[in-house]
Write a protein that holds these residues in place. Sequence first.
Motif, PDB file in Angstrom:
ATOM      1  N   TYR A 154       0.860  -1.177   0.000  1.00 59.21           N
ATOM      2  CA  TYR A 154       0.000   0.000   0.000  1.00 59.21           C
ATOM      3  C   TYR A 154       0.897   1.228   0.000  1.00 59.21           C
ATOM      4  CZ  TYR A 154      -3.000   3.735   1.761  1.00 59.21           C
ATOM      5  OH  TYR A 154      -3.663   4.925   1.914  1.00 59.21           O
ATOM      6  N   SER A 182      -3.562   7.192  -3.286  1.00 55.95           N
ATOM      7  CA  SER A 182      -3.123   5.909  -2.742  1.00 55.95           C
ATOM      8  C   SER A 182      -3.085   4.863  -3.845  1.00 55.95           C
ATOM      9  CB  SER A 182      -4.061   5.435  -1.623  1.00 55.95           C
ATOM     10  OG  SER A 182      -4.121   6.382  -0.580  1.00 55.95           O
ATOM     11  N   MET A 184      -2.598   0.518  -4.306  1.00 57.32           N
ATOM     12  CA  MET A 184      -2.443  -0.814  -3.736  1.00 57.32           C
ATOM     13  C   MET A 184      -1.960  -1.763  -4.820  1.00 57.32           C
ATOM     14  SD  MET A 184      -5.690  -1.196  -1.120  1.00 57.32           S
ATOM     15  CE  MET A 184      -6.907  -0.595  -2.313  1.00 57.32           C
TER      16      MET A 184
END
Length: 204
Positions: A154, A182, A184
């Motif tokens: 992450y 963000s 992932m």
Amino acid sequence: MRTSLKIIGRLILTICDSNLQDETGYSADIGIRGNYKDIINYDVSAFLLTYNDRIGLIARVDDQLFNVYQFRTNISNSRSYGIESFIEVEVLKLVGIKSKHGLSLFSNLSIMDAKYINSESSAVDGNEVELVAPIIFKGGISYSYEDFKLNYQYSYTSEHFTDATNSESTASAVNGLIPSYSIMDLSASYAFKNYFSVFTGVNN
């Protein structure tokens, strides 16, 4: 003052000051790194970076076409400091389990403060240095068993600016605030002895 232009169609992207001067400055850092019984790996450091006559980008408006463009020039002095850290823990070894399986956690964190100082321009003085995110974090978990590996990561990057004037938006969308984001990532691999390996992954 002569300038050089880079133009795509009728949109001026960058104007570079032909009178650019070399930057000067210094950097200093201090840190510690080590390994504890092959269970914990760590690396922590603090740094200071200064520039005199830092080269950067300023958002301006073309007088003829009224397009927003980036002017690359010596802006002012800048000062950056922060902390960077990395730590990885072998979970099964930490709890005293002996196994062919491997399980580890890791974290990578950077905290930075980068600003323009002593500028003659009030539009720049005290602003954040462009393209420097105050916080960057990466963390994840890794699992392995013999020739098989599975990894999850992450990543987070905080909001930051694209030019020294810290403009939040422009009509051309070339300059402005880059929002925090963000990512992932999940990946897996398997090695068939020493012949070949298979990899796969997915991210957002």
